[in-house]
Enzyme design. Structure first.
Site, PDB file in Angstrom:
ATOM      1  N   CYS A 110      30.329   4.831  48.746  1.00 40.10           N
ATOM      2  CA  CYS A 110      29.921   6.193  49.112  1.00 40.10           C
ATOM      3  C   CYS A 110      28.686   6.214  50.022  1.00 40.10           C
ATOM      4  O   CYS A 110      28.637   6.979  50.986  1.00 40.10           O
ATOM      5  CB  CYS A 110      29.705   7.053  47.874  1.00 40.10           C
ATOM      6  SG  CYS A 110      28.533   6.417  46.670  1.00 40.10           S
ATOM      7  N   HIS A 154      33.397  11.278  48.135  1.00 37.66           N
ATOM      8  CA  HIS A 154      34.076  10.803  46.936  1.00 37.66           C
ATOM      9  C   HIS A 154      35.501  11.317  46.806  1.00 37.66           C
ATOM     10  O   HIS A 154      35.857  11.998  45.838  1.00 37.66           O
ATOM     11  CB  HIS A 154      33.266  11.176  45.699  1.00 37.66           C
ATOM     12  CG  HIS A 154      31.921  10.544  45.640  1.00 37.66           C
ATOM     13  ND1 HIS A 154      30.795  11.119  46.196  1.00 37.66           N
ATOM     14  CD2 HIS A 154      31.517   9.369  45.110  1.00 37.66           C
ATOM     15  CE1 HIS A 154      29.750  10.328  45.999  1.00 37.66           C
ATOM     16  NE2 HIS A 154      30.156   9.261  45.343  1.00 37.66           N
ATOM     17  N   ASP A 198      30.852  15.401  50.890  1.00 35.59           N
ATOM     18  CA  ASP A 198      31.006  14.455  49.785  1.00 35.59           C
ATOM     19  C   ASP A 198      32.047  13.395  50.152  1.00 35.59           C
ATOM     20  O   ASP A 198      33.187  13.731  50.473  1.00 35.59           O
ATOM     21  CB  ASP A 198      31.442  15.231  48.537  1.00 35.59           C
ATOM     22  CG  ASP A 198      31.412  14.396  47.280  1.00 35.59           C
ATOM     23  OD1 ASP A 198      31.350  13.158  47.380  1.00 35.59           O
ATOM     24  OD2 ASP A 198      31.449  14.980  46.183  1.00 35.59           O
TER      25      ASP A 198
END
Length: 389
Positions: A74, A277, A275
């Site tokens: 990430c 993820h 994000d």
């Protein structure tokens, strides 16, 4: 699922909250919008940012390593996003907008190709992971903001198309003289390194053709990355107002422990972020060089979190296309430093010491010869020492 592992897949797009109806200004990468009258413009701006997420089924890293970065990549993806924004500013301009389903500009395709999940792309997950080994990070290990900044600095040296000067300001101090010298050295270094014949990498011609109109320039577009620590376990409240005034032109990488985000702005006391993820399949260019690129753009409202939830370890990014841009940036930072709260870093004209390191200047040993250094120092009487690291 724990909070740390929630992804866009698990949240489902329809559950992501839209922008609030508020009179508070919305700031996205240094630009101000109104949430009441410019919501479409805000979403178009967010969608135009490059969104790099976990990928799967790419070439094994290092030939025998992982074929997915799910669970560990990430911060590496956030590093790609902050540098991707720098390349957009460099080649397309801050106001460029992405149009889905249309044939894209060649510069945009070249930028995206620099991040594709293959070993020979400048800023691929493969290159970042392998370069991180030199920073003490094994492949598959989680990075912090400073580590990814150092890796991007090293990788940018090989990008002869963009020819960026990537500088990482350490110890919470930005040294103006150091940056000016660094950009000058990079300019000389780039001019000396360009071959007479252009070469092709990532499907783009590079080399002599990239120097048109720039051969004598003494300033290379600057990417300034500033790793910061804004508290111990939680962000110090004294940094909140200065952080909001920061309005970084390239964004901020950070997040929560072991869960990195790419922060692109704020509204009120909430940070706006992309994000990484969620896991998507790796993508290959088509035969004509174009790209199925929908998965590289966040086409729904971005996530938000309260600024107090931010982990105190971050890295902020700024882009200065010209030396005048850098001068303006310095003036803005000095103004922000006089506001309420603690200054997040110090801006100084010069280092007290005359020691100059090859690492600071981002030089290779073959560049450290007397003729080039004489052009750099412009003084035969100046005493200095070069430290080989």
């Amino acid at each position: 699922l724990s909070t740390a592992t929630l992804t866009y897949d698990s949240l489902r797009f329809g559950e992501i909250e839209d922008f609030p109806e508020t009179s508070e200004p919305v700031w996205i990468l240094g630009k101000q919008f109104s949430a009441l009258t410019e919501k479409d413009e805000i979403l178009a701006d967010v969608t135009s940012r490059l969104w790099f997420t976990y990928r799967k089924n790419f070439q094994p890293i290092g030939g025998t390593g992982p074929t997915s970065d799910t669970g560990w990549g990430c911060m590496l993806r956030c590093g790609q996003m902050i540098l991707g924004q720098a390349l957009i500013c460099r080649h397309l301009g801050r106001d460029w907008r992405w149009s889905p389903g249309q044939r894209q500009r060649a510069e945009y395709i070249s930028i995206l190709n620099a991040f594709i999940d293959k070993k020979d792309s400048y800023y691929s997950i493969h290159q970042i992971a392998q370069m991180g080994v030199g920073e003490g990070k094994s492949i598959g290990q989680w990075y912090g903001p400073n580590t990814v900044a150092q890796v991007l600095k090293k990788l940018a040296v090989f990008d002869s198309w963009s020819r960026l000067a990537v500088h990482v300001a350490m110890d919470n101090t930005v040294v103006i003289e150091e940056i000016s010298e660094f950009s000058f050295i990079v300019s000389l270094k780039g001019a000396c390194a360009v071959s007479e014949e252009p070469r092709e990498m990532n499907g783009d011609l590079e080399g002599a053709c990239a120097l048109t109109g720039e051969e004598t320039a003494l300033w290379k577009p600057l990417v300034l990355l500033i790793p910061l620590r804004l508290g111990l376990s939680d962000i110090n409240e004294a940094y909140i107002e200065p952080l909001k005034l920061f309005r970084s032109s390239l964004g901020v990488i950070g997040g929560k422990p072991n869960s990195a985000h790419f922060f692109i702005g704020f509204v009120g006391d909430e940070l706006i972020y992309l994000d990484p993820h969620t896991t998507q399949p790796a993508v290959d260019p088509t035969e004509d060089g174009q790209f199925p690129d929908d998965s590289y753009h966040c086409q729904h409202p971005p996530c938000r979190m309260h600024i107090c939830e931010l982990d105190p370890s971050i890295a902020a990014g700024f882009f200065c296309q010209t030396e005048d841009d850098f001068d303006d940036w310095c003036a803005q930072i000095r103004k922000v430093s006089n506001c309420r709260g603690l200054p997040m870093f110090e801006l100084v004209d010069s280092q007290p010491s005359h020691l100059i390191t090859a690492d600071v200047l981002n030089l290779t040993p073959d560049f450290l010869d007397s003729d080039r250094l004489a052009r750099f120092f412009d003084s035969e009487d100046e005493e200095f020492e070069i430290l080989s690291l």
